[in-house]
Design an enzyme around this catalytic site. Structure first.
Site, PDB file in Angstrom:
ATOM      1  N   LEU A  12      -2.601   2.017  18.382  1.00 15.15           N
ATOM      2  CA  LEU A  12      -2.232   3.390  18.767  1.00 15.15           C
ATOM      3  C   LEU A  12      -2.839   3.705  20.136  1.00 15.15           C
ATOM      4  O   LEU A  12      -3.974   3.303  20.431  1.00 15.15           O
ATOM      5  CB  LEU A  12      -2.762   4.381  17.733  1.00 15.15           C
ATOM      6  CG  LEU A  12      -2.100   4.299  16.353  1.00 15.15           C
ATOM      7  CD1 LEU A  12      -2.871   5.158  15.354  1.00 15.15           C
ATOM      8  CD2 LEU A  12      -0.642   4.720  16.402  1.00 15.15           C
ATOM      9  N   ASN A  57       0.839  -1.211   0.000  1.00 15.72           N
ATOM     10  CA  ASN A  57       0.000   0.000   0.000  1.00 15.72           C
ATOM     11  C   ASN A  57       0.867   1.252   0.000  1.00 15.72           C
ATOM     12  O   ASN A  57       0.560   2.220  -0.696  1.00 15.72           O
ATOM     13  CB  ASN A  57      -0.960   0.006   1.183  1.00 15.72           C
ATOM     14  CG  ASN A  57      -2.171  -0.857   0.913  1.00 15.72           C
ATOM     15  OD1 ASN A  57      -3.079  -0.447   0.192  1.00 15.72           O
ATOM     16  ND2 ASN A  57      -2.177  -2.062   1.449  1.00 15.72           N
ATOM     17  N   MET A  60       1.005  -2.569  12.490  1.00 14.27           N
ATOM     18  CA  MET A  60       0.448  -3.622  13.331  1.00 14.27           C
ATOM     19  C   MET A  60       0.365  -3.280  14.822  1.00 14.27           C
ATOM     20  O   MET A  60      -0.082  -4.090  15.620  1.00 14.27           O
ATOM     21  CB  MET A  60       1.246  -4.929  13.138  1.00 14.27           C
ATOM     22  CG  MET A  60       1.247  -5.446  11.705  1.00 14.27           C
ATOM     23  SD  MET A  60      -0.403  -5.499  10.952  1.00 14.27           S
ATOM     24  CE  MET A  60      -1.053  -6.937  11.789  1.00 14.27           C
ATOM     25  N   ARG A  61       0.800  -2.074  15.191  1.00 13.03           N
ATOM     26  CA  ARG A  61       0.711  -1.682  16.618  1.00 13.03           C
ATOM     27  C   ARG A  61      -0.565  -0.901  16.873  1.00 13.03           C
ATOM     28  O   ARG A  61      -0.909  -0.011  16.090  1.00 13.03           O
ATOM     29  CB  ARG A  61       1.869  -0.747  16.966  1.00 13.03           C
ATOM     30  CG  ARG A  61       3.100  -1.422  17.438  1.00 13.03           C
ATOM     31  CD  ARG A  61       4.136  -0.368  17.740  1.00 13.03           C
ATOM     32  NE  ARG A  61       3.974   0.187  19.073  1.00 13.03           N
ATOM     33  CZ  ARG A  61       4.378  -0.414  20.179  1.00 13.03           C
ATOM     34  NH1 ARG A  61       4.969  -1.576  20.123  1.00 13.03           N
ATOM     35  NH2 ARG A  61       4.207   0.142  21.356  1.00 13.03           N
ATOM     36  N   ASP A 112     -10.823   5.778  18.786  1.00 17.19           N
ATOM     37  CA  ASP A 112     -10.295   5.027  19.921  1.00 17.19           C
ATOM     38  C   ASP A 112     -11.007   3.684  20.109  1.00 17.19           C
ATOM     39  O   ASP A 112     -11.342   3.312  21.227  1.00 17.19           O
ATOM     40  CB  ASP A 112     -10.418   5.905  21.182  1.00 17.19           C
ATOM     41  CG  ASP A 112      -9.668   5.289  22.342  1.00 17.19           C
ATOM     42  OD1 ASP A 112      -8.788   4.460  22.091  1.00 17.19           O
ATOM     43  OD2 ASP A 112      -9.995   5.627  23.494  1.00 17.19           O
ATOM     44  N   GLU A 113     -11.290   2.998  19.031  1.00 19.91           N
ATOM     45  CA  GLU A 113     -11.878   1.661  19.080  1.00 19.91           C
ATOM     46  C   GLU A 113     -11.434   0.987  17.786  1.00 19.91           C
ATOM     47  O   GLU A 113     -11.602   1.578  16.694  1.00 19.91           O
ATOM     48  CB  GLU A 113     -13.414   1.750  19.136  1.00 19.91           C
ATOM     49  CG  GLU A 113     -14.074   0.448  19.455  1.00 19.91           C
ATOM     50  CD  GLU A 113     -15.597   0.506  19.295  1.00 19.91           C
ATOM     51  OE1 GLU A 113     -16.186  -0.523  18.982  1.00 19.91           O
ATOM     52  OE2 GLU A 113     -16.178   1.596  19.462  1.00 19.91           O
ATOM     53  N   HIS A 147      -8.373  -1.459   5.972  1.00 17.88           N
ATOM     54  CA  HIS A 147      -8.656  -2.781   6.526  1.00 17.88           C
ATOM     55  C   HIS A 147      -9.143  -3.658   5.368  1.00 17.88           C
ATOM     56  O   HIS A 147      -9.890  -3.180   4.514  1.00 17.88           O
ATOM     57  CB  HIS A 147      -9.740  -2.642   7.618  1.00 17.88           C
ATOM     58  CG  HIS A 147     -10.089  -3.943   8.240  1.00 17.88           C
ATOM     59  ND1 HIS A 147      -9.336  -4.509   9.247  1.00 17.88           N
ATOM     60  CD2 HIS A 147     -11.092  -4.833   7.981  1.00 17.88           C
ATOM     61  CE1 HIS A 147      -9.865  -5.667   9.594  1.00 17.88           C
ATOM     62  NE2 HIS A 147     -10.933  -5.885   8.837  1.00 17.88           N
TER      63      HIS A 147
HETATM   64  C1  GRF Z   1      -3.350  -4.710   3.980  1.00 12.64           C
HETATM   65  O1  GRF Z   1      -4.060  -5.835   3.522  1.00 12.64           O
HETATM   66  C2  GRF Z   1      -4.224  -3.854   4.858  1.00 12.64           C
HETATM   67  O2  GRF Z   1      -5.581  -4.005   4.593  1.00 12.64           O
HETATM   68  C3  GRF Z   1      -3.901  -4.343   6.243  1.00 12.64           C
HETATM   69  O3  GRF Z   1      -2.560  -4.723   6.200  1.00 12.64           O
HETATM   70  C4  GRF Z   1      -2.188  -5.093   4.878  1.00 12.64           C
HETATM   71  C5  GRF Z   1      -0.933  -4.344   4.549  1.00 12.64           C
HETATM   72  O4  GRF Z   1      -0.360  -4.773   3.349  1.00 12.64           O
HETATM   73  N1  GRF Z   1      -4.185  -3.299   7.200  1.00 12.64           N
HETATM   74  P1  GRF Z   1       0.907  -4.018   2.762  1.00 12.64           P
HETATM   75  O5  GRF Z   1       1.991  -4.030   3.853  1.00 12.64           O
HETATM   76  O6  GRF Z   1       0.500  -2.623   2.407  1.00 12.64           O
HETATM   77  O7  GRF Z   1       1.337  -4.834   1.569  1.00 12.64           O
END
Ligand code: GRF
Length: 199
Positions: A92, A13, A89-90, A141-142, A108
């Protein structure tokens, strides 16, 4: 407007965002990419694009908020107006979210509010839904509950495997995330309660 991308992983992304910004499809400046994972490929992508890349080691901090205070410090140095999470992945802290109220976007891989959590694609696939797809939303915040900006439906065909579905969802993500970021940067998103209008 200046923005930062926070990423923990592969960074596909992030790459789509870099490409869109280069092509003039995002009218804002990506100033810095920050990761909580030293070996995140996203950091390499940033450096390749000559964008400052910063690794913050979570083990240097005693709790989530002190990590986020360091993170916010970096963002202040780069005069960041808004923050884009791309596979970050953390969780916030409330502190951080208050620093950037309605100025943090996330993507997401499922059509929220269905299949929240860490395994949105697999959970949708295993459940047997016929349509899934990514959601861009504001961060509140959820977890995975913020106001929805854009979604793109992706059909699950009989021949799809989890891997082919992941590929289709990623492609859709790479279409809608740059679009959502550009809309935000140009002041085109208006939050009215839970709803986001494109004005
Ligand atoms: C994506 O599928 C996004 O929806 C999720 O994490 C993934 C990240 O993929 N939040 P990348 O690291 O951008 O390839």
């Amino acid at each position: 407007m200046n923005f930062a991308v926070l990423a923990s992983g592969h960074g596909s992304n992030l790459q789509a965002i870099i490409n869109a910004a280069r092509a003039g499809r995002i009218k804002a400046d990506l100033k810095v990419v920050i990761s909580d994972k030293k070996d995140a490929y996203a950091l390499k992508r940033a450096l390749r694009a000559k964008i400052p890349a910063i690794y913050i080691n979570p083990h240097d901090f005693s709790d989530r908020e002190s990590f986020d205070r360091a993170l916010a410090g970096h963002l202040r140095k780069f005069k960041i107006d808004f923050v884009v999470l791309a596979g970050y992945m953390r969780l916030l802290s409330r502190y951080f979210i208050r620093q950037y109220p309605n100025k943090i976007l996330n993507i997401h891989p499922s059509l929220l509010p269905a299949f929240k959590g860490l395994h949105g694609t697999k959970d949708a696939f295993d459940y047997g839904v016929k349509v899934t797809g990514p959601t861009v939303h504001f961060v509140i915040d959820e977890v995975d509950a913020g106001m929805i900006v854009l979604q793109e439906p992706v059909r699950i065909e009989a021949k799809d495997t989890l891997e082919t579905l992941e590929r289709k969802i990623h492609k859709a993500e790479h279409r809608i995330y740059p679009k959502a970021i550009d809309l935000f940067a140009r002041g085109k998103l208006k939050i009215i309660g839970r709803k986001v209008a494109i004005v």
